[in-house]
Design a protein around this motif. Structure first.
Motif, mmCIF file in Angstrom:
data_model
loop_
_atom_site.group_PDB
_atom_site.id
_atom_site.type_symbol
_atom_site.label_atom_id
_atom_site.label_comp_id
_atom_site.label_asym_id
_atom_site.label_seq_id
_atom_site.Cartn_x
_atom_site.Cartn_y
_atom_site.Cartn_z
ATOM 1 N N MET A 33 -49.481 17.358 5.249
ATOM 2 C CA MET A 33 -48.701 18.895 5.192
ATOM 3 C C MET A 33 -47.780 18.696 6.577
ATOM 4 O O MET A 33 -48.182 18.199 7.543
ATOM 5 C CB MET A 33 -49.943 19.800 5.417
ATOM 6 N N PHE A 34 -46.902 19.867 6.572
ATOM 7 C CA PHE A 34 -46.244 20.073 7.613
ATOM 8 C C PHE A 34 -47.145 20.656 8.777
ATOM 9 O O PHE A 34 -48.257 21.498 8.427
ATOM 10 C CB PHE A 34 -45.095 21.081 7.404
ATOM 11 N N HIS A 35 -46.892 20.265 9.957
ATOM 12 C CA HIS A 35 -47.525 20.896 11.286
ATOM 13 C C HIS A 35 -47.383 22.264 11.083
ATOM 14 O O HIS A 35 -45.972 22.998 11.088
ATOM 15 C CB HIS A 35 -47.086 20.123 12.319
ATOM 16 N N PRO A 36 -48.120 23.251 11.625
ATOM 17 C CA PRO A 36 -47.812 24.699 11.532
ATOM 18 C C PRO A 36 -46.740 24.944 12.612
ATOM 19 O O PRO A 36 -46.013 25.907 12.492
ATOM 20 C CB PRO A 36 -49.248 25.160 12.115
ATOM 21 N N ALA A 37 -46.614 24.161 13.697
ATOM 22 C CA ALA A 37 -45.373 24.427 14.831
ATOM 23 C C ALA A 37 -44.070 24.188 14.033
ATOM 24 O O ALA A 37 -43.007 25.046 14.211
ATOM 25 C CB ALA A 37 -45.461 23.718 15.876
ATOM 26 N N ALA A 38 -43.983 23.319 13.094
ATOM 27 C CA ALA A 38 -42.904 23.078 12.259
ATOM 28 C C ALA A 38 -42.455 24.142 11.325
ATOM 29 O O ALA A 38 -41.459 24.332 11.491
ATOM 30 C CB ALA A 38 -42.916 21.679 11.400
ATOM 31 N N ARG A 41 -40.949 26.619 13.229
ATOM 32 C CA ARG A 41 -39.461 26.729 13.803
ATOM 33 C C ARG A 41 -38.540 26.576 12.766
ATOM 34 O O ARG A 41 -37.267 26.998 12.694
ATOM 35 C CB ARG A 41 -39.379 25.139 14.403
ATOM 36 N N SER A 42 -39.117 26.585 11.369
ATOM 37 C CA SER A 42 -38.137 26.549 10.263
ATOM 38 C C SER A 42 -38.680 27.445 9.338
ATOM 39 O O SER A 42 -39.022 27.190 8.235
ATOM 40 C CB SER A 42 -37.944 25.320 9.909
ATOM 41 N N PRO A 43 -38.419 28.640 9.376
ATOM 42 C CA PRO A 43 -39.529 29.839 8.761
ATOM 43 C C PRO A 43 -38.632 29.771 7.232
ATOM 44 O O PRO A 43 -39.600 30.281 6.197
ATOM 45 C CB PRO A 43 -39.154 30.998 9.594
ATOM 46 N N GLN A 44 -37.364 29.661 6.981
ATOM 47 C CA GLN A 44 -36.786 29.851 5.619
ATOM 48 C C GLN A 44 -37.595 28.727 4.531
ATOM 49 O O GLN A 44 -37.849 29.104 3.449
ATOM 50 C CB GLN A 44 -35.481 29.818 5.532
ATOM 51 N N VAL A 45 -37.588 27.536 5.004
ATOM 52 C CA VAL A 45 -37.709 26.349 3.992
ATOM 53 C C VAL A 45 -39.437 25.881 4.546
ATOM 54 O O VAL A 45 -40.072 25.915 3.403
ATOM 55 C CB VAL A 45 -36.710 25.164 4.032
ATOM 56 N N THR A 49 -43.051 26.201 2.297
ATOM 57 C CA THR A 49 -43.762 25.129 1.602
ATOM 58 C C THR A 49 -45.288 24.964 2.351
ATOM 59 O O THR A 49 -46.001 24.769 1.508
ATOM 60 C CB THR A 49 -42.842 23.972 2.022
ATOM 61 N N PHE A 50 -44.958 25.314 3.759
ATOM 62 C CA PHE A 50 -46.391 24.860 4.424
ATOM 63 C C PHE A 50 -47.441 26.125 3.851
ATOM 64 O O PHE A 50 -48.608 25.810 3.616
ATOM 65 C CB PHE A 50 -46.212 25.007 5.710
ATOM 66 N N HIS A 51 -46.808 27.422 3.710
ATOM 67 C CA HIS A 51 -47.774 28.352 3.313
ATOM 68 C C HIS A 51 -48.156 28.136 1.789
ATOM 69 O O HIS A 51 -49.401 28.301 1.653
ATOM 70 C CB HIS A 51 -46.685 29.836 3.521
ATOM 71 N N ASP A 52 -47.479 27.776 0.957
ATOM 72 C CA ASP A 52 -47.691 27.700 -0.465
ATOM 73 C C ASP A 52 -48.924 26.376 -0.465
ATOM 74 O O ASP A 52 -49.839 26.536 -1.294
ATOM 75 C CB ASP A 52 -46.630 27.229 -1.131
ATOM 76 N N THR A 53 -48.448 25.308 0.254
ATOM 77 C CA THR A 53 -49.817 24.176 0.457
ATOM 78 C C THR A 53 -50.921 24.776 0.881
ATOM 79 O O THR A 53 -51.973 24.518 0.492
ATOM 80 C CB THR A 53 -49.163 22.904 1.042
ATOM 81 N N PHE A 54 -50.908 25.583 1.864
ATOM 82 C CA PHE A 54 -52.198 25.941 2.753
ATOM 83 C C PHE A 54 -52.795 26.817 1.737
ATOM 84 O O PHE A 54 -54.272 26.563 1.623
ATOM 85 C CB PHE A 54 -51.662 26.747 3.956
ATOM 86 N N LEU A 55 -52.207 27.780 1.013
ATOM 87 C CA LEU A 55 -52.959 28.681 -0.169
ATOM 88 C C LEU A 55 -53.683 27.842 -1.093
ATOM 89 O O LEU A 55 -54.795 28.278 -1.672
ATOM 90 C CB LEU A 55 -51.890 29.455 -0.782
ATOM 91 N N LYS A 56 -53.326 26.634 -1.493
ATOM 92 C CA LYS A 56 -53.941 25.519 -2.540
ATOM 93 C C LYS A 56 -54.984 25.063 -1.831
ATOM 94 O O LYS A 56 -55.639 24.252 -2.666
ATOM 95 C CB LYS A 56 -52.755 24.440 -2.956
ATOM 96 N N LEU A 57 -55.207 24.958 -0.648
ATOM 97 C CA LEU A 57 -56.441 24.178 0.061
ATOM 98 C C LEU A 57 -57.873 24.500 -0.820
ATOM 99 O O LEU A 57 -58.368 23.488 -1.005
ATOM 100 C CB LEU A 57 -56.488 24.363 1.368
ATOM 101 N N PRO A 58 -58.143 25.647 -0.829
ATOM 102 C CA PRO A 58 -59.294 25.726 -1.571
ATOM 103 C C PRO A 58 -59.567 25.245 -2.900
ATOM 104 O O PRO A 58 -60.542 24.414 -3.098
ATOM 105 C CB PRO A 58 -59.792 27.248 -1.558
#
Length: 86
Positions: A33-38, A41-45, A49-58
């Motif tokens: 996964m992308f690091h949260p800090a990344a 730094r790049s909120p549009q893309v 992607t990070f948020h969508d992947t994080f929501l899939k974790l459970p």
């Protein structure tokens, strides 16, 4: 895993290509996964992607527990260091 930790287990993996895909390393499942800090730094893309992947974790965790042996997994695109030794 972020990029540096991912490269320890999957030396040929690329975070932009492989993030969000499940890999198997012996008995362990690896989810780059992308690091949260990344993401910050790049909120549009990257953040989306990070948020969508994080929501899939459970769901991913439950699937890994249920299908430890038969979960369909993504394979790295290139050979690992260990594969190149043989």
């Amino acid at each position: 895993l972020g990029r540096f930790a991912m490269n320890y287990f999957l030396p040929e993996a690329k975070i932009t290509r492989d993030q969000g895909k499940i890999f198997r390393n012996g008995e362990r499942f690896i989810l780059p996964m992308f690091h949260p800090a990344a993401a910050l730094r790049s909120p549009q893309v990257v953040f989306k992607t990070f948020h969508d992947t994080f929501l899939k974790l459970p769901v991913i965790i439950q699937e890994c527990k249920k299908r430890r042996e038969d979960l369909p997994l993504e394979k790295p695109k290139t050979k690992t260091v260990q594969d190149r030794l043989f």
